[in-house]
Design an enzyme around this catalytic site. Structure first.
Site, PDB file in Angstrom:
ATOM      1  N   PRO A 135     -10.546  -4.532  63.222  1.00 49.12           N
ATOM      2  CA  PRO A 135     -11.194  -4.148  61.980  1.00 49.12           C
ATOM      3  C   PRO A 135     -11.997  -5.265  61.361  1.00 49.12           C
ATOM      4  O   PRO A 135     -11.516  -6.382  61.230  1.00 49.12           O
ATOM      5  CB  PRO A 135     -10.007  -3.832  61.083  1.00 49.12           C
ATOM      6  N   GLU A 136     -13.200  -4.943  60.984  1.00 46.56           N
ATOM      7  CA  GLU A 136     -13.970  -5.825  60.116  1.00 46.56           C
ATOM      8  C   GLU A 136     -14.034  -5.128  58.761  1.00 46.56           C
ATOM      9  O   GLU A 136     -13.334  -4.153  58.543  1.00 46.56           O
ATOM     10  CB  GLU A 136     -15.364  -6.075  60.713  1.00 46.56           C
TER      11      GLU A 136
END
Length: 283
Positions: free
Chosen positions: A2-3
Site C-alpha cells: 500500500p501507498e
DNA sequence: CGTAGACCCTGCGCGC
DNA sequence: TGCGCGCAGGGTCTAC
C-alpha cells in the site's frame, strides 16, 4: 502493497463499517511485526471502546477511540485489513492473520464482525497511542507534508531539495520530505512530469517542481478514484481490488513501449528498488 | 547533516 | 516435479 492511495481507499471502505462501532476484544496470535505487538496494552486501550473516527497520516491508518487512544495500523508491504462475517466457533483464522479485532454489532452491520489484520511478511505495525500526543510520537514526529493537503507545493519541494545531490526519486520517497509516495507512484509521477528519476533533486528548476508537484497530486487522486493499484494482493476493507493498474504508464512495464513516444520502458535498480522510466520522455 | 547500503520477512513466478 | 533465484507496493538502522 500500500501507498497513500491504497491506505486512503482502505480507510474510506472501512469508515461506514467501523465509525461508531465498539471493539469487544482483541486477539493477538503473532507479536513479531516490524515492532513487537503489545497485546495487553492494546487490549486495555481498545476493549470495550467505540471507534470515533478513522484518519490517515502518511501510510498509517488511524482509528481514534473513546478514552483518548488511537489505534495505529501500518500495512507494510504485504498487510491486509479486511472485515469478515462472524466467525463460527470452528472456523480457524487465516494464515498470517496476526491480529483480530472482534467488533460488537453496529455501524452498517447488525451482526458482530471481525476486523482481520493479515501480513505474511510482517513489515506491518499494530499499536495504540495517546491521541493527544500522537504527532509527537516517534512514528509521526519526523513526517513531512501530506501531498493532498493545501500545504503541498512545488515551491516547498524545491526549497527542501536545494543543494541535495540525491536522486529526485530517493528525495520523493523520503517521508521527511513528502509522505505517502511509494515506489509505484513516484515512478508514475516522474514520468508524467518528464523528469528522469536519477536526476539530482538539487538540480531541478522551480518550474519543473511545480509540474512535478501537480503530477504527484494528479496520479494519487486518479489512483484513489480507481480504488488503488492491485498488483498481487491489495484489497480494500470489503475485499475489493483496485483498478489503477491498467492506467500505469511505466511501473512494471519494462520493455513495453512508452505510451507517449513508443520507446521501450527501462528498469534500473536504485537503492534496492526497481525504477521504471522512459528514456525518451524523461530528462 | 546527507547519502548509500544492509537488513527485516514470506511467498510467488520463473528458468532449468 | 522440485529447486534455486530474483523479485515484491514498507520502513529503519548503520557507517561514512
Amino acid at each position: 502493497m500500500p501507498e497513500l492511495p491504497e491506505v486512503e481507499v482502505l480507510k474510506r471502505s472501512l469508515e461506514p463499517h467501523l465509525v461508531g462501532r465498539r471493539i469487544r476484544s482483541v486477539e493477538v496470535r503473532e507479536v513479531r511485526l516490524r515492532e513487537p505487538v503489545r497485546p495487553k496494552l492494546l487490549a486495555r486501550h481498545c476493549a470495550g471502546r467505540r471507534i470515533v473516527r478513522l484518519r490517515r497520516r502518511s501510510k498509517y491508518l488511524l482509528a481514534d477511540l473513546e478514552g483518548g487512544y488511537t489505534l495505529v495500523i501500518h500495512l507494510g508491504m504485504s498487510g491486509r485489513l479486511t472485515l469478515a462475517e462472524p466467525a463460527t466457533p470452528a472456523e480457524p483464522p487465516e494464515l498470517h492473520e496476526h491480529v483480530t479485532f472482534l467488533l460488537a454489532p453496529g455501524g452498517a452491520s447488525r451482526k458482530p464482525q471481525r476486523l482481520r489484520f493479515r501480513d505474511p511478511r510482517r513489515f506491518g505495525l499494530v499499536l495504540s497511542l495517546k491521541t493527544a500526543t500522537l504527532d509527537r510520537d516517534r512514528h509521526f514526529a519526523h513526517l513531512g507534508v501530506e501531498p493532498l493537503s493545501e500545504a503541498f507545493s512545488g515551491g516547498l519541494l524545491a526549497h527542501r531539495a536545494a543543494g541535495r545531490r540525491a536522486p529526485v526519486k530517493s528525495f520523493l520517497m523520503d517521508a521527511r520530505n513528502v509522505v505517502g509516495v511509494g515506489n509505484i507512484y513516484v515512478c508514475e509521477a516522474l514520468f508524467r512530469a518528464g523528469i528522469h528519476p536519477f536526476r539530482s533533486a538539487g538540480r531541478i528548476a522551480l518550474r519543473r517542481w511545480d509540474t512535478l508537484a501537480g503530477a504527484i497530486v494528479e496520479v494519487l487522486c486518479r489512483a484513489i478514484e480507481q480504488g488503488g493499484t492491485t498488483l498481487n494482493d491489495f484489497l480494500d476493507g470489503e475485499g475489493n481490488p483496485g483498478y489503477f493498474r491498467t492506467a500505469l504508464d511505466v511501473y512494471g512495464r519494462e520493455g513495453e513501449p512508452c505510451r507517449r513516444c513508443r520507446r521501450p520502458i527501462r528498469r534500473k535498480v536504485l537503492s534496492q528498488r526497481s525504477t521504471f522510466y522512459c528514456p525518451g520522455c524523461q530528462h
